[in-house]
Design a protein around this motif. Structure first.
Motif, PDB file in Angstrom:
ATOM      1  N   PRO A   3       0.805  -1.228   0.000  1.00  0.00           N
ATOM      2  CA  PRO A   3       0.000   0.000   0.000  1.00  0.00           C
ATOM      3  C   PRO A   3       0.838   1.278   0.000  1.00  0.00           C
ATOM      4  CG  PRO A   3       0.030  -0.937   2.185  1.00  0.00           C
ATOM      5  CD  PRO A   3       0.792  -1.883   1.299  1.00  0.00           C
ATOM      6  N   ASP A   4       1.540   1.513  -1.120  1.00  0.00           N
ATOM      7  CA  ASP A   4       2.264   2.778  -1.239  1.00  0.00           C
ATOM      8  C   ASP A   4       1.308   3.842  -1.777  1.00  0.00           C
ATOM      9  OD1 ASP A   4       2.051   2.348  -4.001  1.00  0.00           O
ATOM     10  OD2 ASP A   4       4.149   1.781  -4.233  1.00  0.00           O
ATOM     11  N   GLU A   5       1.790   5.057  -1.875  1.00  0.00           N
ATOM     12  CA  GLU A   5       0.926   6.177  -2.277  1.00  0.00           C
ATOM     13  C   GLU A   5       0.296   5.953  -3.641  1.00  0.00           C
ATOM     14  OE1 GLU A   5       1.504  10.850  -3.402  1.00  0.00           O
ATOM     15  OE2 GLU A   5       2.650  10.081  -1.718  1.00  0.00           O
ATOM     16  N   THR A   6       1.077   5.501  -4.604  1.00  0.00           N
ATOM     17  CA  THR A   6       0.567   5.298  -5.963  1.00  0.00           C
ATOM     18  C   THR A   6      -0.508   4.218  -5.996  1.00  0.00           C
ATOM     19  OG1 THR A   6       2.683   5.990  -6.897  1.00  0.00           O
ATOM     20  CG2 THR A   6       1.225   4.740  -8.347  1.00  0.00           C
ATOM     21  N   ALA A   7      -0.244   3.081  -5.364  1.00  0.00           N
ATOM     22  CA  ALA A   7      -1.229   1.990  -5.339  1.00  0.00           C
ATOM     23  C   ALA A   7      -2.506   2.427  -4.627  1.00  0.00           C
ATOM     24  CB  ALA A   7      -0.635   0.758  -4.666  1.00  0.00           C
ATOM     25  N   LEU A   8      -2.348   3.178  -3.555  1.00  0.00           N
ATOM     26  CA  LEU A   8      -3.507   3.652  -2.796  1.00  0.00           C
ATOM     27  C   LEU A   8      -4.378   4.575  -3.644  1.00  0.00           C
ATOM     28  CD1 LEU A   8      -5.074   3.876  -0.117  1.00  0.00           C
ATOM     29  CD2 LEU A   8      -3.483   5.675   0.553  1.00  0.00           C
ATOM     30  N   ILE A   9      -3.761   5.533  -4.299  1.00  0.00           N
ATOM     31  CA  ILE A   9      -4.518   6.472  -5.140  1.00  0.00           C
ATOM     32  C   ILE A   9      -5.168   5.744  -6.308  1.00  0.00           C
ATOM     33  CG2 ILE A   9      -4.286   8.448  -6.701  1.00  0.00           C
ATOM     34  CD1 ILE A   9      -2.201   9.574  -4.677  1.00  0.00           C
ATOM     35  N   GLN A  10      -4.445   4.821  -6.939  1.00  0.00           N
ATOM     36  CA  GLN A  10      -5.018   4.059  -8.055  1.00  0.00           C
ATOM     37  C   GLN A  10      -6.222   3.240  -7.605  1.00  0.00           C
ATOM     38  OE1 GLN A  10      -1.703   1.841  -9.655  1.00  0.00           O
ATOM     39  NE2 GLN A  10      -1.099   3.518 -11.017  1.00  0.00           N
ATOM     40  N   LYS A  11      -6.129   2.617  -6.434  1.00  0.00           N
ATOM     41  CA  LYS A  11      -7.246   1.818  -5.911  1.00  0.00           C
ATOM     42  C   LYS A  11      -8.459   2.702  -5.636  1.00  0.00           C
ATOM     43  CE  LYS A  11      -9.441  -1.606  -3.779  1.00  0.00           C
ATOM     44  NZ  LYS A  11     -10.549  -2.145  -4.557  1.00  0.00           N
ATOM     45  N   LEU A  12      -8.219   3.855  -5.015  1.00  0.00           N
ATOM     46  CA  LEU A  12      -9.335   4.769  -4.746  1.00  0.00           C
ATOM     47  C   LEU A  12      -9.994   5.219  -6.045  1.00  0.00           C
ATOM     48  CD1 LEU A  12      -7.687   6.882  -1.918  1.00  0.00           C
ATOM     49  CD2 LEU A  12      -9.698   5.413  -1.657  1.00  0.00           C
ATOM     50  N   LYS A  13      -9.187   5.561  -7.052  1.00  0.00           N
ATOM     51  CA  LYS A  13      -9.738   5.982  -8.347  1.00  0.00           C
ATOM     52  C   LYS A  13     -10.511   4.850  -9.010  1.00  0.00           C
ATOM     53  CE  LYS A  13      -6.518   9.690  -9.533  1.00  0.00           C
ATOM     54  NZ  LYS A  13      -5.451  10.131 -10.467  1.00  0.00           N
ATOM     55  N   LYS A  14      -9.978   3.626  -8.910  1.00  0.00           N
ATOM     56  CA  LYS A  14     -10.660   2.467  -9.487  1.00  0.00           C
ATOM     57  C   LYS A  14     -12.017   2.257  -8.821  1.00  0.00           C
ATOM     58  CE  LYS A  14     -10.138  -2.470 -10.252  1.00  0.00           C
ATOM     59  NZ  LYS A  14      -9.378  -3.666  -9.914  1.00  0.00           N
ATOM     60  N   ASP A  15     -12.086   2.545  -7.529  1.00  0.00           N
ATOM     61  CA  ASP A  15     -13.340   2.377  -6.788  1.00  0.00           C
ATOM     62  C   ASP A  15     -14.341   3.486  -7.067  1.00  0.00           C
ATOM     63  OD1 ASP A  15     -12.305   0.067  -5.730  1.00  0.00           O
ATOM     64  OD2 ASP A  15     -11.873   0.919  -3.759  1.00  0.00           O
ATOM     65  N   GLY A  16     -13.931   4.534  -7.778  1.00  0.00           N
ATOM     66  CA  GLY A  16     -14.854   5.583  -8.193  1.00  0.00           C
ATOM     67  C   GLY A  16     -14.596   6.923  -7.527  1.00  0.00           C
ATOM     68  N   GLU A  17     -15.190   7.936  -8.092  1.00  0.00           N
ATOM     69  CA  GLU A  17     -14.999   9.316  -7.613  1.00  0.00           C
ATOM     70  C   GLU A  17     -15.423   9.479  -6.155  1.00  0.00           C
ATOM     71  OE1 GLU A  17     -13.627  13.044  -7.611  1.00  0.00           O
ATOM     72  OE2 GLU A  17     -13.386  11.634  -9.265  1.00  0.00           O
ATOM     73  N   LYS A  18     -16.482   8.771  -5.742  1.00  0.00           N
ATOM     74  CA  LYS A  18     -16.933   8.868  -4.354  1.00  0.00           C
ATOM     75  C   LYS A  18     -15.860   8.357  -3.402  1.00  0.00           C
ATOM     76  CE  LYS A  18     -20.667   8.051  -1.137  1.00  0.00           C
ATOM     77  NZ  LYS A  18     -19.915   8.666  -0.088  1.00  0.00           N
ATOM     78  N   ALA A  19     -15.169   7.286  -3.767  1.00  0.00           N
ATOM     79  CA  ALA A  19     -14.100   6.746  -2.913  1.00  0.00           C
ATOM     80  C   ALA A  19     -12.981   7.764  -2.758  1.00  0.00           C
ATOM     81  CB  ALA A  19     -13.565   5.440  -3.490  1.00  0.00           C
ATOM     82  N   VAL A  20     -12.638   8.430  -3.854  1.00  0.00           N
ATOM     83  CA  VAL A  20     -11.594   9.464  -3.805  1.00  0.00           C
ATOM     84  C   VAL A  20     -12.051  10.613  -2.905  1.00  0.00           C
ATOM     85  CG1 VAL A  20     -10.254  11.128  -5.153  1.00  0.00           C
ATOM     86  CG2 VAL A  20     -10.709   8.858  -6.092  1.00  0.00           C
ATOM     87  N   GLU A  21     -13.295  11.030  -3.056  1.00  0.00           N
ATOM     88  CA  GLU A  21     -13.844  12.108  -2.224  1.00  0.00           C
ATOM     89  C   GLU A  21     -13.888  11.698  -0.755  1.00  0.00           C
ATOM     90  OE1 GLU A  21     -17.655  13.394  -3.680  1.00  0.00           O
ATOM     91  OE2 GLU A  21     -16.852  13.728  -5.695  1.00  0.00           O
ATOM     92  N   ASP A  22     -14.312  10.460  -0.487  1.00  0.00           N
ATOM     93  CA  ASP A  22     -14.399   9.965   0.897  1.00  0.00           C
ATOM     94  C   ASP A  22     -13.034   9.954   1.579  1.00  0.00           C
ATOM     95  OD1 ASP A  22     -17.117   9.633   0.580  1.00  0.00           O
ATOM     96  OD2 ASP A  22     -17.045   7.444   0.430  1.00  0.00           O
ATOM     97  N   ALA A  23     -11.971   9.803   0.784  1.00  0.00           N
ATOM     98  CA  ALA A  23     -10.604   9.796   1.315  1.00  0.00           C
ATOM     99  C   ALA A  23     -10.021  11.205   1.414  1.00  0.00           C
ATOM    100  CB  ALA A  23      -9.711   8.920   0.448  1.00  0.00           C
TER     101      ALA A  23
END
Length: 122
Positions: free
Chosen positions: A74-94
């Protein structure tokens, strides 16, 4: 009222902080994981979702755990990619990509991780 009387009046009770007042400890704990992703398995085991009052940080923690369970560091890049893959709401929730990107900048090393963890315990 003189300074001594004012001091006594102000010091009647010790200040008690709740988890809601410790966002820096939450961010430092998450930042430690991002700063030293190879240590993530051990660090993630020491944290629990009940330790997070800030919902943004809770979302990040849960996403880190999912990545780890999927054998992804779970580095920064993998974390951001996972959040983006899960959708805009996931990115906003984070708290957005910016919030995630700033976490590792909150600390200089993982040396104080145990201190941050203790601050987050009930």
């Amino acid at each position: 009222m003189n300074n001594n009387e004012q001091s006594k009046k102000l010091n009647r009770r010790p200040v008690e902080y709740s988890k809601l007042q410790l966002p820096d400890a939450e961010e430092a704990a998450l930042g430690a994981i991002l700063l030293e992703p190879s240590a993530a398995p051990g660090l993630l085991r020491k944290l629990d979702k009940s330790m997070f009052a800030d919902l943004r940080n809770l979302k990040i923690f849960e996403t880190m755990r999912i990545l780890h369970a999927d054998s992804v560091v779970p580095d920064e890049t993998a974390l951001i990619q996972k959040l983006k893959k899960d959708g805009e709401k996931a990115v906003e929730d984070a708290g957005g990509v910016g919030h995630v990107a700033l976490l590792a900048d909150k600390i200089e090393s993982v040396a104080n991780f145990s201190y941050y963890q203790e601050q987050l315990k009930d």
